[in-house]
Design an enzyme around this catalytic site. Structure first.
Site, mmCIF file in Angstrom:
data_model
loop_
_atom_site.group_PDB
_atom_site.id
_atom_site.type_symbol
_atom_site.label_atom_id
_atom_site.label_comp_id
_atom_site.label_asym_id
_atom_site.label_seq_id
_atom_site.Cartn_x
_atom_site.Cartn_y
_atom_site.Cartn_z
ATOM 1 C CG HIS A 114 -2.011 1.178 0.784
ATOM 2 N ND1 HIS A 114 -1.814 2.276 1.226
ATOM 3 C CD2 HIS A 114 -3.351 0.631 1.121
ATOM 4 C CE1 HIS A 114 -2.674 3.304 1.187
ATOM 5 N NE2 HIS A 114 -4.324 1.904 1.112
ATOM 6 N NE ARG A 150 -3.756 7.460 -1.377
ATOM 7 C CZ ARG A 150 -3.580 6.480 -1.709
ATOM 8 N NH1 ARG A 150 -3.496 6.356 -3.785
ATOM 9 N NH2 ARG A 150 -3.253 4.645 -1.763
#
Length: 604
Positions: free
Chosen positions: A236, A256
């Site tokens: 990740h 994000r």
């Protein structure tokens, strides 16, 4: 002779995360007698760490979304190594599974008109993730647990499973011990569902909880099941970097999705520097367009921060290696900048990302509404796992099923964010249903009593060696360093050969572990037992990564940096061979039906 507490079930589910609970609920709904074994306390499964949301084409926020788009996104993200049948079923059945969770009491965030709200996430063309702030996995576990305990399942908490048992070539149950008192237990069953999660604890820097030592994969491998896609370990892109005590803890992709941007030490949004050809048509070419996308503009394309996880992780790694990283070896993830665009931005961030706000405030003394976070790649998810039938989730061992992260196929070479939670409920439900059908169609099993005794005596051997034996904690640490340094984000043949040599030596040391104390609450014993599973999965990852001589998805070979179309025709399959040698082979992909190939072409 060691004594065993004995239990008998139609279906035994090993693991009590989202996939395990959903499997148990479904099997119980058929009238089957169901037992659930979990390594920690019920409700503490790693599923609670999944924060951003559950992917399902509900089309509540963007009416252009449907199962066909979700299917195409999943296949593209997986670099077309996916089991196409699983990708099809997942895309079609995920909306129903989300509505089912809602009916059972899950409290999703809402649109102004009362529908389930959905957010943007990496690799998904449209806003697709149903969510509960940034605590979606916790809400899922709460819902499934509350619903499941009323179905009559019997739960065995805080237990380690030592071995799967066979009656001829079919599954017959499992044996293990309870971690509290150290008492051996036998769970006889006509069918077994493995839902034990991934392997993240084989690496030094990971977002995974302590349970993730590869137990289910190793149990299946030793029982004769095939493993697949073990080279594809997802890093990740955004784990916490500082302080060191929290390094690797996940920072949800939802940051994000809500407008957070990645910057290097020069302040540049470096993700605009490298957009893969496969995604250029769908990616914003300006910061302005990227911002409009995060705010729901249907005519805007997604910002490059929302490209697939494998690509973002490599870009971060590149910036750090080039000397453009943050002070503590990561990059900057900034959501605070939205104050330039949005009034009352601090309140907005706290409402949308409550866990992230509190996580950084409490663990790093940092206010994400005012300053950027330092983030970097962390071992997060295993795309590979037990090779299963796409419809039933049964492995190559009759009566042995697998669902969730422990199973391979759905995600191919790289998983899209949010697909993990829908994977749990879609295929947990299917595994439970088909396991109950198998149990109903097959007669009682016979347990090999001699095998039980051999397993128990072997498990107790570290006590016999005592303090003169090898330290299991040190072996675990050395293995984690080996995998992190030699089989990490960027891979080389010479380094992976070194890793194999190191794993062989560590395995020999693991066979000589010694522990002190007694069987009650003995973490040294638990660690010594876990080492066997960690050795198997570490070797499998390394051997598969060596065989695949290309870069694709989560596998990046510095010595073979280009994606090779020939390798795009094969999965890598691993099985236990003669004399316990690990056999690794290429296996041709099942041909994609014309109608599904047409869907992919239409969605490009």
């Amino acid at each position: 002779m060691p004594e065993f507490q004995r239990f008998s079930y139609d279906v035994l589910v090993i693991g009590a995360g989202g996939a395990g609970l959903r499997a148990a609920i479904e099997a119980g709904a058929t009238g089957a007698k169901v037992g659930v074994v979990c390594k920690s306390l019920l409700g503490k499964a790693h599923t609670v760490m999944a924060e951003g949301g559950i992917a399902a084409a509900l089309a509540n926020v963007d009416d252009r979304d449907n199962w066909r788009v979700h299917f195409a996104d999943t296949m593209r993200g997986g670099q077309y190594l996916n089991n196409w049948r699983m990708a099809e079923l997942h895309a079609k059945e995920a909306p129903q599974c989300v509505r089912e969770l809602e009916a059972w009491g899950a409290l999703f965030d809402r649109t102004p008109d009362g529908r389930i709200l959905q957010r943007n996430f990496g690799g998904h063309r449209y806003p697709r993730l149903a969510h509960v702030g940034d605590r979606t996995g916790l809400e899922m576990i709460r819902t499934l647990q509350d619903h499941g305990i009323h179905t009559g399942m019997e739960v065995h908490m805080e237990c380690t499973v030592l071995s799967l048992l066979l009656d001829g070539n079919r599954i017959a149950g499992a044996c293990g011990y309870d971690r509290e008192k150290g008492r051996f237990q036998l769970w006889e069953a006509k069918a077994v569902v493995l839902a034990t999660g991934g392997i993240g604890r084989a690496f030094k820097i990971t977002s995974n909880s302590w349970e993730y030592t590869g137990d289910g994969l190793a149990l299946a491998y030793r029982a004769g099941a095939e493993l697949q896609d073990m080279e594809f370990v997802q890093f990740h892109p955004t784990g916490m970097v500082w302080p060191i005590s929290v390094r690797g803890i996940l920072v949800t992709e939802g940051v994000r999705g809500e407008g957070g941007v990645l910057r290097n030490s020069e302040g540049r949004r470096f993700m605009f520097d490298d957009i893969p050809d496969l995604y250029k048509e769908q990616t914003a070419d300006s910061e302005e367009e990227g911002w409009r996308y995060t705010q729901g503009d249907k005519n805007a394309r997604r910002p490059p921060e929302l490209l697939t996880r494998d690509h973002v992780a490599r870009c971060i790694n590149r910036e750090v290696k080039a000397g453009r990283g943050s002070p503590h070896g990561g990059v900057f993830l900034d959501i605070s900048w939205i104050k330039e665009r949005m009034p009352k931005s601090a309140e907005h961030i706290k409402r949308k990302l409550p866990s992230m706000y509190h996580q950084f405030k409490q663990l790093a003394d940092l206010d994400i509404t005012k300053e950027p976070m330092e983030v970097g790649p962390t071992t997060h998810y295993m795309m590979g796992g037990i090779r299963v039938d796409g419809d039933s989730q049964m492995s190559s061992v009759p009566g042995l099923f697998a669902a969730g992260e422990v199973a391979a196929g759905l995600h191919g070479a790289n998983r899209l964010g949010g697909n993990s939670l829908s994977d749990l409920v879609v295929f947990g439900r299917r595994a439970g249903r088909f396991a109950a059908e198998f149990a109903n169609a097959n007669g009682p099993v016979t347990i090999d009593e001699a095998e039980l005794q051999t397993t128990a005596i072997s498990a107790l051997a570290p006590f016999d060696r005592g303090p003169s034996g090898e330290n299991p904690y040190q072996i675990q640490y050395d293995l984690q360093e080996t995998m992190q340094d030699l089989v990490g984000i960027v891979r080389l043949e010479t380094e992976m050969q070194q890793a194999l040599d190191a794993i062989d030596k560590l395995r020999m040391r693991a066979e000589r572990t010694g522990i002190v104390g007694n069987r009650e609450y003995n973490n040294g014993w638990h660690t010594a037992i876990d080492l066997g599973s960690m050795m198997i999965v570490s070797e499998a990852v390394t051997r598969a990564a060596l065989l695949r001589k290309e870069s694709r998805g989560a596998q990046f070979r510095e010595d073979f940096p280009v994606k090779d179309s020939e390798w795009g025709k094969y999965n890598i399959v691993i099985k236990r061979g003669a004399n316990d040698q690990m056999q690794v082979e290429k296996r041709a992909l099942a041909p994609l039906p014309d109608e599904l190939n047409k869907v992919i072409q239409e969605m490009k």
